[in-house]
Design a protein around this motif. Structure first.
Motif, mmCIF file in Angstrom:
data_model
loop_
_atom_site.group_PDB
_atom_site.id
_atom_site.type_symbol
_atom_site.label_atom_id
_atom_site.label_comp_id
_atom_site.label_asym_id
_atom_site.label_seq_id
_atom_site.Cartn_x
_atom_site.Cartn_y
_atom_site.Cartn_z
ATOM 1 N N THR A 1 15.927 -76.937 41.342
ATOM 2 C CA THR A 1 15.665 -78.344 41.109
ATOM 3 C C THR A 1 15.141 -78.529 39.696
ATOM 4 O OG1 THR A 1 14.508 -80.327 41.902
ATOM 5 C CG2 THR A 1 13.270 -78.263 41.957
ATOM 6 N N LYS A 2 15.488 -79.649 39.094
ATOM 7 C CA LYS A 2 15.058 -79.915 37.731
ATOM 8 C C LYS A 2 13.666 -80.533 37.765
ATOM 9 C CE LYS A 2 17.250 -81.291 33.413
ATOM 10 N NZ LYS A 2 17.529 -79.921 33.036
ATOM 11 N N ALA A 3 12.803 -80.082 36.876
ATOM 12 C CA ALA A 3 11.438 -80.617 36.783
ATOM 13 C C ALA A 3 11.057 -80.716 35.315
ATOM 14 C CB ALA A 3 10.454 -79.720 37.528
ATOM 15 N N TYR A 4 10.263 -81.719 35.029
ATOM 16 C CA TYR A 4 9.798 -81.937 33.654
ATOM 17 C C TYR A 4 8.279 -81.759 33.602
ATOM 18 C CZ TYR A 4 14.446 -83.896 33.002
ATOM 19 O OH TYR A 4 15.806 -84.067 32.955
ATOM 20 N N GLY A 5 7.790 -81.485 32.426
ATOM 21 C CA GLY A 5 6.343 -81.307 32.280
ATOM 22 C C GLY A 5 5.991 -80.942 30.854
ATOM 23 N N GLU A 6 4.923 -80.185 30.715
ATOM 24 C CA GLU A 6 4.479 -79.776 29.388
ATOM 25 C C GLU A 6 3.753 -78.447 29.474
ATOM 26 O OE1 GLU A 6 1.742 -81.886 31.656
ATOM 27 O OE2 GLU A 6 3.353 -82.909 30.603
ATOM 28 N N LEU A 7 3.711 -77.751 28.341
ATOM 29 C CA LEU A 7 2.931 -76.526 28.258
ATOM 30 C C LEU A 7 1.464 -76.893 28.055
ATOM 31 C CD1 LEU A 7 5.206 -74.296 25.986
ATOM 32 C CD2 LEU A 7 5.154 -74.445 28.487
ATOM 33 N N ALA A 8 0.590 -76.040 28.554
ATOM 34 C CA ALA A 8 -0.851 -76.286 28.429
ATOM 35 C C ALA A 8 -1.557 -74.957 28.234
ATOM 36 C CB ALA A 8 -1.392 -76.995 29.667
ATOM 37 N N SER A 9 -2.765 -75.015 27.718
ATOM 38 C CA SER A 9 -3.555 -73.801 27.508
ATOM 39 C C SER A 9 -3.954 -73.200 28.849
ATOM 40 C CB SER A 9 -4.804 -74.122 26.691
ATOM 41 O OG SER A 9 -4.461 -74.625 25.414
ATOM 42 N N ARG B 1 6.132 -81.481 36.920
ATOM 43 C CA ARG B 1 6.158 -82.554 37.912
ATOM 44 C C ARG B 1 7.390 -82.346 38.795
ATOM 45 N NH1 ARG B 1 4.650 -84.598 33.086
ATOM 46 N NH2 ARG B 1 6.786 -85.193 32.528
ATOM 47 N N LEU B 2 7.150 -81.913 40.037
ATOM 48 C CA LEU B 2 8.236 -81.626 40.967
ATOM 49 C C LEU B 2 8.610 -82.885 41.738
ATOM 50 C CD1 LEU B 2 6.861 -78.307 42.510
ATOM 51 C CD2 LEU B 2 8.446 -78.534 40.602
ATOM 52 N N PRO B 3 9.904 -83.078 42.036
ATOM 53 C CA PRO B 3 10.293 -84.206 42.882
ATOM 54 C C PRO B 3 9.622 -84.097 44.253
ATOM 55 C CG PRO B 3 12.207 -83.225 41.814
ATOM 56 C CD PRO B 3 11.056 -82.305 41.560
ATOM 57 N N GLN B 4 9.096 -85.195 44.736
ATOM 58 C CA GLN B 4 8.343 -85.183 45.994
ATOM 59 C C GLN B 4 9.172 -84.648 47.155
ATOM 60 O OE1 GLN B 4 7.121 -89.079 47.219
ATOM 61 N NE2 GLN B 4 6.344 -88.403 49.194
ATOM 62 N N HIS B 5 10.460 -85.034 47.230
ATOM 63 C CA HIS B 5 11.277 -84.650 48.379
ATOM 64 C C HIS B 5 11.633 -83.168 48.377
ATOM 65 C CE1 HIS B 5 14.197 -85.695 45.191
ATOM 66 N NE2 HIS B 5 14.915 -84.712 45.700
ATOM 67 N N GLN B 6 11.363 -82.458 47.284
ATOM 68 C CA GLN B 6 11.679 -81.032 47.238
ATOM 69 C C GLN B 6 10.453 -80.152 47.080
ATOM 70 O OE1 GLN B 6 14.539 -81.321 43.954
ATOM 71 N NE2 GLN B 6 16.157 -80.695 45.367
ATOM 72 N N ALA B 7 9.300 -80.746 46.870
ATOM 73 C CA ALA B 7 8.088 -79.954 46.610
ATOM 74 C C ALA B 7 7.754 -79.037 47.779
ATOM 75 C CB ALA B 7 6.920 -80.883 46.306
ATOM 76 N N ASP B 8 7.957 -79.517 49.024
ATOM 77 C CA ASP B 8 7.590 -78.691 50.172
ATOM 78 C C ASP B 8 8.565 -77.534 50.395
ATOM 79 O OD1 ASP B 8 9.698 -80.261 50.877
ATOM 80 O OD2 ASP B 8 8.917 -80.838 52.843
ATOM 81 N N GLN B 9 9.685 -77.502 49.667
ATOM 82 C CA GLN B 9 10.644 -76.397 49.799
ATOM 83 C C GLN B 9 10.379 -75.278 48.791
ATOM 84 O OE1 GLN B 9 14.810 -77.784 50.027
ATOM 85 N NE2 GLN B 9 14.007 -79.870 50.105
ATOM 86 N N ILE B 10 9.444 -75.507 47.887
ATOM 87 C CA ILE B 10 9.193 -74.542 46.806
ATOM 88 C C ILE B 10 8.048 -73.622 47.193
ATOM 89 C CG2 ILE B 10 8.487 -74.312 44.397
ATOM 90 C CD1 ILE B 10 9.887 -76.986 43.893
ATOM 91 N N ALA C 1 6.588 -72.881 21.032
ATOM 92 C CA ALA C 1 5.697 -73.029 22.195
ATOM 93 C C ALA C 1 4.256 -73.286 21.747
ATOM 94 C CB ALA C 1 5.754 -71.769 23.057
ATOM 95 N N ARG C 2 3.689 -74.350 22.278
ATOM 96 C CA ARG C 2 2.315 -74.734 21.950
ATOM 97 C C ARG C 2 1.805 -75.680 23.032
ATOM 98 N NH1 ARG C 2 5.751 -77.843 19.011
ATOM 99 N NH2 ARG C 2 5.425 -80.121 19.142
ATOM 100 N N PRO C 3 0.501 -75.854 23.147
ATOM 101 C CA PRO C 3 -0.030 -76.796 24.137
ATOM 102 C C PRO C 3 0.505 -78.211 23.903
ATOM 103 C CG PRO C 3 -1.780 -75.383 23.313
ATOM 104 C CD PRO C 3 -0.581 -75.104 22.469
ATOM 105 N N ALA C 4 0.775 -78.920 24.995
ATOM 106 C CA ALA C 4 1.252 -80.312 25.004
ATOM 107 C C ALA C 4 2.735 -80.438 24.651
ATOM 108 C CB ALA C 4 0.418 -81.198 24.093
ATOM 109 N N LEU C 5 3.460 -79.325 24.470
ATOM 110 C CA LEU C 5 4.891 -79.401 24.193
ATOM 111 C C LEU C 5 5.629 -79.849 25.459
ATOM 112 C CD1 LEU C 5 7.306 -78.815 22.267
ATOM 113 C CD2 LEU C 5 7.389 -76.534 23.315
ATOM 114 N N GLN C 6 6.449 -80.905 25.353
ATOM 115 C CA GLN C 6 7.222 -81.398 26.482
ATOM 116 C C GLN C 6 8.391 -80.441 26.753
ATOM 117 O OE1 GLN C 6 6.302 -84.232 28.299
ATOM 118 N NE2 GLN C 6 4.492 -84.010 26.988
ATOM 119 N N VAL C 7 8.567 -80.065 28.020
ATOM 120 C CA VAL C 7 9.608 -79.111 28.390
ATOM 121 C C VAL C 7 10.337 -79.595 29.642
ATOM 122 C CG1 VAL C 7 8.391 -77.137 27.400
ATOM 123 C CG2 VAL C 7 8.001 -77.738 29.801
#
Length: 411
Positions: free
Chosen positions: A58-66, A269-278, A323-329
């Motif tokens: 499943t595709k998920a978006y987010g960011e890198l963090a420390s 950020r995982l899609p709600q309908h697939q989070a319980d399958q991960i 790669a650095r903190p707050a980088l959108q991925v």
């Protein structure tokens, strides 16, 4: 009186009937002409439905963090005297971020240090006083022991004289009594000495406790004073600065945040309908636009926010150059493995997890079907219902043909 009757005109009725018949014929022609529409084959793309093993992501978006973050707080009341580092600057554990000023705290350290020195001096003086008392007790014991020895000597002499008939019985008894008295006196003095030593130990312990308490107070105040020079504490970069030059701060107030640069995690950020399958430790492929990083899920929250669930992943492979903190991925998160998945390559207009009308090729015809699409995984769109392996799906904009069940193909 003459009555005139209007003549009936039957031709009007025939005109109305003719127009009605013409409309019926036109409608029938229009309906029949819409029953089958012709489409040029050269304007279409076809995809063959395939089957085989497929890892579902499943595709998920987010960011890198420390992975390591440290909040810097005010150790005491003070005023911001210097700001030496600004957000974004790389820092080491000993890097000084800012300095706080509090003259009253410095005075408290001096006063507490002076009191500590006084208490230590009093303890040393008390130790010398107690040593003098010990020596006095030891001197008394030595004197009494000498007296006991003297009494033993006199008793021995009187016993010898008594055997010879020279000394009287009374002298012998007096010598025995004196020895007994001196022996009791010695025993009593030794008991006093032991009790004094026990009391002395407790008194010294009590004074040691007072000195240690004061020393702890001095150490605490000194640490507060030292911490007025606020350091990063970890290697990384200064992520935020919450104060301004000249600002007064309270004890425990947040001053800044430092985060690691080399040790990173991904917050997805995982899609709600697939989070319980991960599952925990599920593989993740993170795309930073300058390369891919392998990772694995370590935590999935239960709180849903705007249709997504927050998750964290540890990075297992080498970081990309950007790669650095707050980088959108963006990322692909593994859900499951299907051994015999039915799928096609994703194309424009096909929506995952939806039911759509699609056209399937049968020789020179396109026949409309209802197709249930499943998950999209790595450009592979899974088919749940409506298509079989080997079917040819026509890929085109079918919006204007939705009302047709069949389409003719023109080569």
């Amino acid at each position: 009186m003459k009555i005139e009757l209007k003549e009936k005109k039957p031709w009007k009725r025939w005109v109305s009937i003719s127009i009605f018949l013409i409309l019926i014929v036109y409608a029938a022609y229009a309906v029949s002409s819409k029953s089958v529409k012709t489409v040029d084959t050269t304007t279409l793309n076809f995809q063959v439905v395939q089957s085989g093993p497929l890892d579902v992501y499943t595709k998920a978006y987010g960011e890198l963090a420390s992975a390591k973050e440290r909040i810097l707080t005010a150790p005491a009341l003070g005023k911001v005297a210097d700001i030496l580092v600004r957000p974004g600057t790389k820092v080491s554990p000993d890097s000084v971020i800012l300095r706080l000023s509090n003259p009253k705290l410095a005075q408290e350290v001096n006063e507490a240090s002076g009191k500590l020195a006084e208490l230590k001096a009093q303890r040393e003086a008390f130790k010398y006083e107690q040593q003098s008392e010990l020596l006095r007790y030891q001197g008394n014991i030595a004197n009494i022991e000498a007296s006991v020895e003297k009494a033993k000597l006199e008793l021995s002499l009187n016993e010898e004289l008594s055997r010879r008939g020279v000394a009287s019985e009374i002298e012998l008894k007096r010598a025995k009594l004196f020895l007994k008295q001196e022996s009791k006196k010695l025993e009593f003095e030794k008991q006093k000495y032991q009790q004094f030593r026990g009391m002395q130990r407790y008194q010294l312990t009590q004074r040691d406790i007072i000195v240690d308490q004061q020393a702890s107070q001095v150490a605490l105040l000194q640490k507060q004073l030292d911490d007025m020079q606020v350091t990063a504490g970890i290697s990384g970069s200064l992520q935020s600065l919450d104060i301004e030059l000249g600002q007064s701060v309270q004890l425990g107030q947040s001053l800044a945040k430092v985060g690691s640069d080399e040790e990173l995690i991904a917050r997805l950020r995982l899609p709600q309908h697939q989070a319980d399958q991960i599952d925990i430790n599920a593989p993740v492929i993170i795309n930073t636009q300058k390369g891919l990083i392998n990772a694995r899920i370590t935590r999935v929250e239960s709180i849903v926010t705007n249709g997504t669930v927050q998750a964290e992943a540890i990075l297992d492979s080498e970081l990309t150059s950007n790669a650095r903190p707050a980088l959108q991925v963006s990322s692909q998160v593994f859900i499951k493995h299907e051994e015999n998945a039915v799928y096609i390559t994703q194309a424009s207009g096909l929506r995952p997890r939806s039911k759509q009308a699609a056209f399937v090729r049968y020789d020179d015809l396109l026949v409309q079907r209802e197709v249930l699409f499943g998950e999209l995984s790595d450009d592979k769109l899974i088919i749940r219902e409506g298509l079989s392996v080997g079917d040819e799906l026509a890929i085109f904009d079918a919006t204007e043909y939705e009302q047709y069940q069949q389409l003719n193909l023109k080569n």
